[in-house]
Design a protein around this motif. Sequence first.
Motif, PDB file in Angstrom:
ATOM      1  N   LEU A  43       0.843  -1.203   0.000  1.00  0.00           N
ATOM      2  CA  LEU A  43       0.000   0.000   0.000  1.00  0.00           C
ATOM      3  C   LEU A  43       0.880   1.256   0.000  1.00  0.00           C
ATOM      4  CD1 LEU A  43      -2.847   1.269   0.224  1.00  0.00           C
ATOM      5  CD2 LEU A  43      -2.584   1.149   2.712  1.00  0.00           C
ATOM      6  N   GLU A  44       1.902   1.278   0.843  1.00  0.00           N
ATOM      7  CA  GLU A  44       2.806   2.431   0.891  1.00  0.00           C
ATOM      8  C   GLU A  44       3.527   2.607  -0.448  1.00  0.00           C
ATOM      9  OE1 GLU A  44       5.377   1.726   4.258  1.00  0.00           O
ATOM     10  OE2 GLU A  44       3.722   1.930   5.691  1.00  0.00           O
ATOM     11  N   GLU A  45       3.983   1.501  -1.027  1.00  0.00           N
ATOM     12  CA  GLU A  45       4.706   1.554  -2.298  1.00  0.00           C
ATOM     13  C   GLU A  45       3.804   2.081  -3.419  1.00  0.00           C
ATOM     14  OE1 GLU A  45       6.801  -1.644  -5.307  1.00  0.00           O
ATOM     15  OE2 GLU A  45       6.918  -2.026  -3.144  1.00  0.00           O
ATOM     16  N   ILE A  46       2.577   1.590  -3.472  1.00  0.00           N
ATOM     17  CA  ILE A  46       1.645   2.015  -4.523  1.00  0.00           C
ATOM     18  C   ILE A  46       1.268   3.477  -4.332  1.00  0.00           C
ATOM     19  CG2 ILE A  46      -0.668   1.659  -5.501  1.00  0.00           C
ATOM     20  CD1 ILE A  46       1.476  -0.475  -6.288  1.00  0.00           C
ATOM     21  N   ASN A  47       1.006   3.889  -3.099  1.00  0.00           N
ATOM     22  CA  ASN A  47       0.660   5.291  -2.853  1.00  0.00           C
ATOM     23  C   ASN A  47       1.837   6.217  -3.170  1.00  0.00           C
ATOM     24  OD1 ASN A  47      -2.044   4.973  -2.270  1.00  0.00           O
ATOM     25  ND2 ASN A  47      -1.694   4.691  -0.077  1.00  0.00           N
ATOM     26  N   ASP A  48       3.068   5.744  -2.927  1.00  0.00           N
ATOM     27  CA  ASP A  48       4.247   6.517  -3.335  1.00  0.00           C
ATOM     28  C   ASP A  48       4.261   6.692  -4.859  1.00  0.00           C
ATOM     29  OD1 ASP A  48       5.156   6.844  -0.746  1.00  0.00           O
ATOM     30  OD2 ASP A  48       6.637   5.211  -0.853  1.00  0.00           O
ATOM     31  N   LEU A  49       3.989   5.607  -5.583  1.00  0.00           N
ATOM     32  CA  LEU A  49       3.952   5.682  -7.056  1.00  0.00           C
ATOM     33  C   LEU A  49       2.855   6.637  -7.535  1.00  0.00           C
ATOM     34  CD1 LEU A  49       4.449   1.911  -8.014  1.00  0.00           C
ATOM     35  CD2 LEU A  49       6.090   3.788  -8.325  1.00  0.00           C
ATOM     36  N   ILE A  50       1.725   6.634  -6.847  1.00  0.00           N
ATOM     37  CA  ILE A  50       0.614   7.532  -7.200  1.00  0.00           C
ATOM     38  C   ILE A  50       1.051   8.984  -7.025  1.00  0.00           C
ATOM     39  CG2 ILE A  50      -1.681   8.311  -6.432  1.00  0.00           C
ATOM     40  CD1 ILE A  50      -2.325   5.302  -5.895  1.00  0.00           C
TER      41      ILE A  50
END
Length: 195
Positions: A43-50
Amino acid sequence: MADKPTDKPTRGKRSKIDLLPEAIRKKLDMGLRDGSITQKELLEEINDLIRVAGLPEEAELSKSGLNRYASKMEAVGKDLREMREVSEVWVAQLGEKPTGDVTKLILEIGRTQLFKAMMNQADSADEAVDIGMIKDAMLAAQRLEQTATLSHKREKEIRKAFAEEAANAAEVVGKSQGLTKEAVQLLKNEILGIA
């Protein structure tokens, strides 16, 4: 005057995950399949990418949204794994048989899944009939039947080619063993199925 509910079917709102750019969605799917990191880390990784992609803050995923998506993906994955296991068992049993049997099995699995989908739609009596689903089901049925026809045609072509090769080999062997021209032709006709 209060709004009264309509009986018209509506298209559901697309989820945040559906609206993500393809590259981010693929990274999310890979992370869920891989399972080497926790959902929290993913979740943290995906939100960083967003954020890096410059998408608005509203595009960021919530823990519950990711969990719902992960559960949905796991259910689909479970169905695929079960179908793959069943297919592997049947393919192993049919391994020595003509490939047409394997193709027939795959087509039958496709027909069964199509039938289940249509029955699930029919069981949802409180929902309006999904014309798009029916159209897609009819198209899928048509494609399955076309595939069955092509498979049958291909199987016949393979058998014919094999028979011709065997007949030619029999002719060579027959001549080398001193059979008459008529005996060789009779043998070829028998192999080719010509009366």
